[in-house]
Scaffold this motif. Structure first.
Motif, PDB file in Angstrom:
ATOM      1  N   TYR A 172       0.831  -1.206   0.000  1.00  0.00           N
ATOM      2  CA  TYR A 172       0.000   0.000   0.000  1.00  0.00           C
ATOM      3  C   TYR A 172       0.864   1.255   0.000  1.00  0.00           C
ATOM      4  CZ  TYR A 172      -2.813   3.806   1.853  1.00  0.00           C
ATOM      5  OH  TYR A 172      -3.414   5.026   2.051  1.00  0.00           O
ATOM      6  N   LEU A 173       1.908   1.264   0.832  1.00  0.00           N
ATOM      7  CA  LEU A 173       2.784   2.427   0.913  1.00  0.00           C
ATOM      8  C   LEU A 173       3.435   2.708  -0.433  1.00  0.00           C
ATOM      9  CD1 LEU A 173       4.119   4.608   2.637  1.00  0.00           C
ATOM     10  CD2 LEU A 173       5.874   2.931   3.281  1.00  0.00           C
ATOM     11  N   GLN A 174       3.869   1.648  -1.117  1.00  0.00           N
ATOM     12  CA  GLN A 174       4.474   1.848  -2.432  1.00  0.00           C
ATOM     13  C   GLN A 174       3.460   2.435  -3.406  1.00  0.00           C
ATOM     14  OE1 GLN A 174       7.882   1.221  -3.014  1.00  0.00           O
ATOM     15  NE2 GLN A 174       7.297   2.564  -4.726  1.00  0.00           N
ATOM     16  N   GLN A 175       2.226   2.005  -3.306  1.00  0.00           N
ATOM     17  CA  GLN A 175       1.158   2.544  -4.151  1.00  0.00           C
ATOM     18  C   GLN A 175       0.961   4.037  -3.876  1.00  0.00           C
ATOM     19  OE1 GLN A 175      -3.169   1.494  -3.456  1.00  0.00           O
ATOM     20  NE2 GLN A 175      -2.754   0.235  -5.273  1.00  0.00           N
ATOM     21  N   VAL A 176       1.009   4.421  -2.612  1.00  0.00           N
ATOM     22  CA  VAL A 176       0.874   5.837  -2.237  1.00  0.00           C
ATOM     23  C   VAL A 176       2.024   6.648  -2.813  1.00  0.00           C
ATOM     24  CG1 VAL A 176       0.966   7.447  -0.297  1.00  0.00           C
ATOM     25  CG2 VAL A 176      -0.472   5.400  -0.155  1.00  0.00           C
ATOM     26  N   LEU A 177       3.242   6.142  -2.688  1.00  0.00           N
ATOM     27  CA  LEU A 177       4.403   6.877  -3.183  1.00  0.00           C
ATOM     28  C   LEU A 177       4.368   7.005  -4.704  1.00  0.00           C
ATOM     29  CD1 LEU A 177       7.254   5.364  -0.965  1.00  0.00           C
ATOM     30  CD2 LEU A 177       5.803   7.342  -0.504  1.00  0.00           C
ATOM     31  N   PHE A 235       1.349  12.769  -2.944  1.00  0.00           N
ATOM     32  CA  PHE A 235       1.838  13.219  -1.643  1.00  0.00           C
ATOM     33  C   PHE A 235       3.356  13.425  -1.702  1.00  0.00           C
ATOM     34  CE2 PHE A 235      -1.786  10.340  -1.088  1.00  0.00           C
ATOM     35  CZ  PHE A 235      -2.707  11.209  -0.487  1.00  0.00           C
ATOM     36  N   PRO A 236       3.817  14.449  -2.395  1.00  0.00           N
ATOM     37  CA  PRO A 236       5.258  14.631  -2.600  1.00  0.00           C
ATOM     38  C   PRO A 236       6.036  14.847  -1.309  1.00  0.00           C
ATOM     39  CG  PRO A 236       4.040  16.567  -3.329  1.00  0.00           C
ATOM     40  CD  PRO A 236       3.035  15.504  -3.076  1.00  0.00           C
ATOM     41  N   HIS A 237       5.459  15.581  -0.371  1.00  0.00           N
ATOM     42  CA  HIS A 237       6.191  15.840   0.875  1.00  0.00           C
ATOM     43  C   HIS A 237       6.272  14.578   1.731  1.00  0.00           C
ATOM     44  CE1 HIS A 237       6.419  20.067  -0.037  1.00  0.00           C
ATOM     45  NE2 HIS A 237       5.108  20.108  -0.228  1.00  0.00           N
ATOM     46  N   PHE A 238       5.186  13.814   1.759  1.00  0.00           N
ATOM     47  CA  PHE A 238       5.220  12.552   2.480  1.00  0.00           C
ATOM     48  C   PHE A 238       6.208  11.583   1.824  1.00  0.00           C
ATOM     49  CE2 PHE A 238       3.608   8.187   3.078  1.00  0.00           C
ATOM     50  CZ  PHE A 238       3.710   8.102   4.464  1.00  0.00           C
ATOM     51  N   THR A 239       6.264  11.599   0.509  1.00  0.00           N
ATOM     52  CA  THR A 239       7.213  10.744  -0.206  1.00  0.00           C
ATOM     53  C   THR A 239       8.636  11.092   0.178  1.00  0.00           C
ATOM     54  OG1 THR A 239       5.697  10.480  -2.072  1.00  0.00           O
ATOM     55  CG2 THR A 239       8.042  10.074  -2.485  1.00  0.00           C
ATOM     56  N   ARG A 240       8.904  12.377   0.263  1.00  0.00           N
ATOM     57  CA  ARG A 240      10.248  12.795   0.669  1.00  0.00           C
ATOM     58  C   ARG A 240      10.542  12.340   2.096  1.00  0.00           C
ATOM     59  NH1 ARG A 240      12.603  18.995   1.254  1.00  0.00           N
ATOM     60  NH2 ARG A 240      14.684  18.347   1.957  1.00  0.00           N
ATOM     61  N   LEU A 241       9.537  12.434   2.966  1.00  0.00           N
ATOM     62  CA  LEU A 241       9.716  11.972   4.350  1.00  0.00           C
ATOM     63  C   LEU A 241      10.082  10.493   4.379  1.00  0.00           C
ATOM     64  CD1 LEU A 241       9.388  12.342   7.450  1.00  0.00           C
ATOM     65  CD2 LEU A 241       6.974  11.740   7.141  1.00  0.00           C
ATOM     66  N   VAL A 242       9.353   9.689   3.623  1.00  0.00           N
ATOM     67  CA  VAL A 242       9.621   8.250   3.609  1.00  0.00           C
ATOM     68  C   VAL A 242      11.020   7.966   3.088  1.00  0.00           C
ATOM     69  CG1 VAL A 242       8.960   6.053   2.547  1.00  0.00           C
ATOM     70  CG2 VAL A 242       7.199   7.613   3.411  1.00  0.00           C
ATOM     71  N   PRO A 276      14.096   5.381   9.220  1.00  0.00           N
ATOM     72  CA  PRO A 276      12.940   4.482   9.353  1.00  0.00           C
ATOM     73  C   PRO A 276      12.728   3.991  10.778  1.00  0.00           C
ATOM     74  CG  PRO A 276      14.772   3.356   8.289  1.00  0.00           C
ATOM     75  CD  PRO A 276      15.160   4.797   8.383  1.00  0.00           C
ATOM     76  N   TYR A 277      13.789   3.891  11.553  1.00  0.00           N
ATOM     77  CA  TYR A 277      13.676   3.444  12.942  1.00  0.00           C
ATOM     78  C   TYR A 277      14.372   4.477  13.826  1.00  0.00           C
ATOM     79  CZ  TYR A 277      12.427  -0.852  10.603  1.00  0.00           C
ATOM     80  OH  TYR A 277      11.829  -1.773   9.788  1.00  0.00           O
ATOM     81  N   PRO A 278      13.723   5.621  14.053  1.00  0.00           N
ATOM     82  CA  PRO A 278      14.365   6.708  14.798  1.00  0.00           C
ATOM     83  C   PRO A 278      14.649   6.325  16.243  1.00  0.00           C
ATOM     84  CG  PRO A 278      12.035   7.163  14.481  1.00  0.00           C
ATOM     85  CD  PRO A 278      12.347   5.949  13.656  1.00  0.00           C
ATOM     86  N   ASP A 279      15.659   6.958  16.791  1.00  0.00           N
ATOM     87  CA  ASP A 279      16.019   6.780  18.198  1.00  0.00           C
ATOM     88  C   ASP A 279      14.970   7.505  19.033  1.00  0.00           C
ATOM     89  OD1 ASP A 279      17.060   7.139  20.797  1.00  0.00           O
ATOM     90  OD2 ASP A 279      19.120   7.056  20.070  1.00  0.00           O
ATOM     91  N   THR A 280      14.134   6.762  19.739  1.00  0.00           N
ATOM     92  CA  THR A 280      13.044   7.400  20.481  1.00  0.00           C
ATOM     93  C   THR A 280      13.556   8.237  21.646  1.00  0.00           C
ATOM     94  OG1 THR A 280      12.740   5.358  21.752  1.00  0.00           O
ATOM     95  CG2 THR A 280      11.320   5.688  19.833  1.00  0.00           C
ATOM     96  N   GLY A 281      14.677   7.847  22.221  1.00  0.00           N
ATOM     97  CA  GLY A 281      15.258   8.645  23.294  1.00  0.00           C
ATOM     98  C   GLY A 281      15.705  10.002  22.788  1.00  0.00           C
ATOM     99  N   GLU A 282      16.311  10.012  21.635  1.00  0.00           N
ATOM    100  CA  GLU A 282      16.750  11.262  21.029  1.00  0.00           C
ATOM    101  C   GLU A 282      15.551  12.115  20.631  1.00  0.00           C
ATOM    102  OE1 GLU A 282      18.855  12.447  16.851  1.00  0.00           O
ATOM    103  OE2 GLU A 282      19.893  10.945  18.074  1.00  0.00           O
ATOM    104  N   ALA A 283      14.523  11.461  20.097  1.00  0.00           N
ATOM    105  CA  ALA A 283      13.311  12.192  19.719  1.00  0.00           C
ATOM    106  C   ALA A 283      12.645  12.800  20.949  1.00  0.00           C
ATOM    107  CB  ALA A 283      12.344  11.261  18.997  1.00  0.00           C
TER     108      ALA A 283
END
Length: 259
Positions: free
Chosen positions: A212-217, A222-229, A234-241
């Motif tokens: 589904y995500l590939q279909q969205v991209l 959704f160009p800005h969301f595509t850039r985000l992806v 993909p697996y951010p450091d939650t402590g840092e966040a």
């Protein structure tokens, strides 16, 4: 867990018959531990047993019958100390909050003190993954919760804030920590790198979501969301966040706290 929960509003005289019994909430009732040599049951023991069950299986697994089994006691024996499951949840929420690693008193730097308190709250909530959900919106009237709020109020004392404003500062901080940890805990249950998943991992979410995500991209809608992806970790450091977002929250609160 919010500071405004402590204020019941103006206290007005009521007819004696209209007042609730003096021992309506658990914190007003004495701990009816049995003296030796009879088998002792105490509020503290009940809380410890319930806390262990909640940590192992989630707060929904905490029942009077289950606690009694863990303690090797009859269910009716528990009712000498707690009247309802909701009172048990009050006990374990407060017991967990008693693990907050904070100084005995504020340092004089309100921002550093609240930063440390927020980190301490997050650490406790991660240690007890059920806590953020159970504590959200619950009146925090236990001794450990009150000590935590007293610390936060003391950190803000002497800065010209009305108590209502101080409460709003504390509530904003608590809302951020609770909301962040609730999301963090829920995501941890399914969003993990493949090397951390083991046998019961969350790889199935990728199998379901990636087509589904590939279909969205590919749609180009959704160009800005595509850039985000494509560019975000993909697996951010939650402590840092958490640390980054906490600094931004404190930046905003600084506008309301006179120096």
């Amino acid at each position: 867990m919010y500071a405004t929960a402590f204020r019941p509003g103006p206290i007005e005289e009521e007819p004696v018959a209209a007042r609730p019994p003096a021992e309506e909430i658990i914190w007003m009732r004495p701990d009816r531990s049995r003296p030796a040599p009879r088998a002792a049951l105490s509020r503290e023991q009940i809380a410890a047993a319930a806390l262990a069950v909640a940590d192992a299986e989630g707060v929904d697994a905490v029942t009077m019958r289950r606690i009694a089994r863990e303690l090797g006691s009859g269910t009716m024996s528990l009712y000498r100390h707690v009247r309802t499951k909701d009172e048990v949840i009050d006990l374990i929420v407060d017991a967990a909050l008693g693990e907050e690693d904070r100084p005995a008193g504020p340092s004089g730097d309100w921002r550093a003190d609240l930063h440390r308190l927020a980190e301490a709250k997050r650490a406790v909530m991660l240690r007890h993954p059920w806590l953020a959900r159970a504590a959200a919106g619950r009146p925090a009237l236990g001794p450990n919760a009150l000590a935590s709020t007293e610390y936060a109020l003391a950190a803000l004392a002497g800065r010209g804030l009305a108590m209502e404003e101080a409460a709003r500062v504390i509530n904003t901080l608590n809302a951020f920590v609770t909301g962040f940890v609730q999301t963090e805990v829920e995501e941890a249950a399914w969003r993990r790198p493949p090397e951390e998943e083991g046998d019961g991992g969350g790889g199935d979410w990728r199998e379901r979501t990636l087509p589904y995500l590939q279909q969205v991209l590919d749609s180009g809608r959704f160009p800005h969301f595509t850039r985000l992806v494509n560019e975000a970790e993909p697996y951010p450091d939650t402590g840092e966040a958490f640390a980054w977002q906490l600094r931004r929250v404190l930046d905003g609160l600084a506008a309301a706290v006179p120096e």
